[in-house]
Design an enzyme around this catalytic site. Structure first.
Site, PDB file in Angstrom:
ATOM      1  N   ALA A  62      49.673  57.937  43.782  1.00 46.44           N
ATOM      2  CA  ALA A  62      49.377  58.694  44.993  1.00 46.44           C
ATOM      3  C   ALA A  62      49.513  60.200  44.780  1.00 46.44           C
ATOM      4  O   ALA A  62      48.808  60.986  45.412  1.00 46.44           O
ATOM      5  CB  ALA A  62      50.271  58.235  46.137  1.00 46.44           C
ATOM      6  N   THR A  63      50.405  60.615  43.896  1.00 50.95           N
ATOM      7  CA  THR A  63      50.530  62.056  43.633  1.00 50.95           C
ATOM      8  C   THR A  63      49.197  62.605  43.127  1.00 50.95           C
ATOM      9  O   THR A  63      48.693  63.625  43.611  1.00 50.95           O
ATOM     10  CB  THR A  63      51.646  62.328  42.613  1.00 50.95           C
ATOM     11  OG1 THR A  63      52.881  61.851  43.154  1.00 50.95           O
ATOM     12  CG2 THR A  63      51.761  63.803  42.291  1.00 50.95           C
ATOM     13  N   ASN A 110      57.306  58.639  54.679  1.00 50.58           N
ATOM     14  CA  ASN A 110      58.119  57.899  53.713  1.00 50.58           C
ATOM     15  C   ASN A 110      59.611  57.923  54.038  1.00 50.58           C
ATOM     16  O   ASN A 110      60.351  57.044  53.613  1.00 50.58           O
ATOM     17  CB  ASN A 110      57.882  58.436  52.299  1.00 50.58           C
ATOM     18  CG  ASN A 110      57.876  59.944  52.242  1.00 50.58           C
ATOM     19  OD1 ASN A 110      57.065  60.602  52.899  1.00 50.58           O
ATOM     20  ND2 ASN A 110      58.769  60.513  51.464  1.00 50.58           N
ATOM     21  N   SER A 117      49.126  53.874  46.520  1.00 52.67           N
ATOM     22  CA  SER A 117      49.817  53.713  45.242  1.00 52.67           C
ATOM     23  C   SER A 117      50.295  52.274  45.081  1.00 52.67           C
ATOM     24  O   SER A 117      50.811  51.678  46.027  1.00 52.67           O
ATOM     25  CB  SER A 117      51.023  54.657  45.193  1.00 52.67           C
ATOM     26  OG  SER A 117      51.701  54.516  43.971  1.00 52.67           O
ATOM     27  N   HIS A 123      52.807  50.960  43.293  1.00 50.49           N
ATOM     28  CA  HIS A 123      54.237  50.594  43.208  1.00 50.49           C
ATOM     29  C   HIS A 123      54.944  50.594  44.552  1.00 50.49           C
ATOM     30  O   HIS A 123      56.111  50.221  44.636  1.00 50.49           O
ATOM     31  CB  HIS A 123      54.968  51.469  42.174  1.00 50.49           C
ATOM     32  CG  HIS A 123      55.288  52.868  42.605  1.00 50.49           C
ATOM     33  ND1 HIS A 123      56.501  53.199  43.143  1.00 50.49           N
ATOM     34  CD2 HIS A 123      54.573  54.010  42.559  1.00 50.49           C
ATOM     35  CE1 HIS A 123      56.518  54.512  43.397  1.00 50.49           C
ATOM     36  NE2 HIS A 123      55.357  55.020  43.050  1.00 50.49           N
ATOM     37  N   THR A 150      39.927  56.919  30.003  1.00 45.03           N
ATOM     38  CA  THR A 150      39.793  55.475  29.824  1.00 45.03           C
ATOM     39  C   THR A 150      40.616  54.738  30.868  1.00 45.03           C
ATOM     40  O   THR A 150      41.783  55.063  31.091  1.00 45.03           O
ATOM     41  CB  THR A 150      40.272  55.084  28.408  1.00 45.03           C
ATOM     42  OG1 THR A 150      39.454  55.777  27.467  1.00 45.03           O
ATOM     43  CG2 THR A 150      40.159  53.592  28.172  1.00 45.03           C
ATOM     44  N   CYS A 208      62.597  62.262  45.753  1.00 44.41           N
ATOM     45  CA  CYS A 208      62.410  63.522  45.028  1.00 44.41           C
ATOM     46  C   CYS A 208      63.466  64.550  45.423  1.00 44.41           C
ATOM     47  O   CYS A 208      63.806  65.416  44.651  1.00 44.41           O
ATOM     48  CB  CYS A 208      61.040  64.103  45.314  1.00 44.41           C
ATOM     49  SG  CYS A 208      59.797  62.863  45.556  1.00 44.41           S
TER      50      CYS A 208
HETATM   51  C1  LIG Z   1      55.605  57.465  46.905  1.00 42.82           C
HETATM   52  C2  LIG Z   1      54.709  58.377  47.655  1.00 42.82           C
HETATM   53  C3  LIG Z   1      53.854  59.260  46.997  1.00 42.82           C
HETATM   54  C4  LIG Z   1      53.831  59.387  45.479  1.00 42.82           C
HETATM   55  O1  LIG Z   1      53.249  58.259  44.914  1.00 42.82           O
HETATM   56  P1  LIG Z   1      53.239  58.063  43.322  1.00 42.82           P
HETATM   57  O2  LIG Z   1      52.317  56.919  43.113  1.00 42.82           O
HETATM   58  O3  LIG Z   1      54.656  57.744  42.977  1.00 42.82           O
HETATM   59  O4  LIG Z   1      52.758  59.312  42.717  1.00 42.82           O
HETATM   60  C5  LIG Z   1      53.028  60.052  47.753  1.00 42.82           C
HETATM   61  N1  LIG Z   1      53.040  59.993  49.096  1.00 42.82           N
HETATM   62  C6  LIG Z   1      53.841  59.165  49.769  1.00 42.82           C
HETATM   63  C7  LIG Z   1      53.814  59.140  51.257  1.00 42.82           C
HETATM   64  C8  LIG Z   1      54.715  58.331  49.076  1.00 42.82           C
HETATM   65  O5  LIG Z   1      55.524  57.524  49.747  1.00 42.82           O
END
Ligand SMILES: *Cc1c(COP(=O)(O)O)cnc(C)c1O
Length: 390
Positions: free
Chosen positions: A73-74, A153, A201, A203, A242, A328
């Site tokens: 997501a970043t 989050n 994302s 995970h 890739t 973070c």
């Molecule tokens: C965890 C999170 C991200 C970052 O996602 P990554 O896949 O770890 O880079 C971005 N935005 C929100 C709202 C999140 O909860």
């Protein structure tokens, strides 16, 4: 029950074993490069990626051709914001976002500010919600993008996405939402919700780390982006490199599983969250941060007056794994900027716990957590002069 119990599902989730199982062959036997068009190894990889693209698209009501795979997501946040900013520069350089966004959005906007971008940072009310009237007033002729997260989050608060998209449409402005916490937890539909770009994302939804996607609308309107990674022209030129086939297979499988069992998961997890919250609210001076009616079903965020959050987390760590806010910022002693945006003073913003439940949370764990947190708060207060003098 195994200790410590995990109540930090908003920070990350374990992979579902079915996800890992689906991924494994793509490390060894089925290792082909999905871009190799000249042999069966490549075709096998390409087929697997095509299926995963369908699975991701199905979960959010998109067309598979609108899914761009990224490293998470970043990266999706960066690609959406920078990609739109660069491509629509002729129209303008104004972006509207919100003070409580994830750092991946906030810091990207700060970066764009240095490049001449103009950013409006909308405040939120005590509940954590933006005001739609304020959003509409902020729109200017040179506004190119509205970026508002779907679900927060730290506090789980859901922004009024449909109201936002109606305003965006009316003014011909693109709407991007970081839906990383929402996708897989509540129904998200890019057409129904009027979303033009969306970040997710793996995970956060029981898939592997290091893989995610950006949804980019192709029709009504067709959204265009300046690529941030140049190279072989993968992902319709929007993200070269890739493809990480095993991780993409994992993301697809995670999406398929979550789509099939979201209702059942929520029906089980939401009552557990409510039980946890009710138990913790028995503690004197405890209160919930953010809206309780517009909120994700598996999250709660509480503050405990006259308690140092870092000390509380440290005292709990061997029994209950949770955090005070975004992973973070939890390393620093800064109080959560999200809670401060809600109007909490330093004291209460410092004394918060974010609790995220998930697919493997049990009632036994919830009851144990309530008991442990209650004891620990009482112990800390016993030693506290602040509590005595309250
Ligand atoms: C965890 C999170 C991200 C970052 O996602 P990554 O896949 O770890 O880079 C971005 N935005 C929100 C709202 C999140 O909860």
């Amino acid at each position: 029950m195994k200790l410590p119990i995990y109540l930090d599902y908003n920070s990350t989730t374990p992979c579902d074993p079915r996800v890992v199982e689906a991924m494994l062959p793509y490390f060894t036997q089925k290792f082909g490069n999905a871009a190799s068009r000249s042999h069966a190894f490549g075709w096998e990889g390409e087929e697997a990626v095509a299926l995963a693209r369908e699975q991701v698209a199905a979960l959010i009501g998109a067309d598979p051709s609108e899914i761009v795979f990224t490293s998470g997501a970043t990266e999706s946040d960066n690609l959406a914001l920078k990609g739109v900013f660069e491509l629509y520069a002729a129209k303008g350089k104004h972006i509207i976002t919100v003070e409580t966004e994830h750092k991946a959005v906030l810091d990207t906007c700060h970066h764009l500010e240095k490049l001449g971008g103009e950013i409006t940072w909308l405040p939120v009310d005590r509940e954590g919600l933006i005001d739609l009237g304020e959003l509409e007033s902020a729109i200017r002729p040179d506004t190119v993008l509205i970026s508002v997260m779907y679900a927060n989050n730290e506090i789980g608060v859901l922004q009024p996405v449909k109201g936002i998209s109606e305003i965006a449409r009316k003014h011909g402005v693109l709407f991007f939402t970081d839906a990383t916490q929402a996708v897989g937890k509540i129904p998200v539909n890019v057409d129904g919700d009027g979303i033009d770009l969306l970040a997710l994302s793996a995970h956060k939804l029981y898939g592997p780390k290091g893989i995610g996607a950006l949804y980019v609308r192709r029709r009504n309107p067709r959204v265009r982006l300046q690529a941030q990674m140049d190279g072989g022209g993968h992902e319709r030129g929007m993200r070269s490199g890739t493809l990480n086939v095993p991780a993409i297979v994992g993301l697809g499988q995670a999406c398929a599983i979550v789509q099939a069992q979201m209702d059942a998961d929520t029906a089980r997890i939401q009552p557990l969250r409510d039980r946890l919250e009710a138990g913790l609210l028995q503690i004197e001076g405890a209160h919930v941060n953010g809206s309780r009616s517009h909120r994700l079903p598996h999250t709660t965020n509480l503050s405990f007056s006259h308690i140092d959050g870092q000390a509380l987390l440290a005292a709990l760590a061997k029994d209950v794994a949770l955090s005070s806010g975004s992973a973070c910022t939890s390393a620093s002693m800064e109080p959560s900027y999200v809670l401060k945006a809600l109007g909490l003073g330093d004291d209460l913003a410092h004394s918060s716990l974010r609790l995220g439940l998930g697919r493997w949370t049990t009632e036994e764990e919830v009851d144990y957590a309530v008991q442990k947190i209650t004891e620990t708060v009482a112990n800390l207060r016993e030693k506290s002069i602040r509590w005595e003098r309250r």
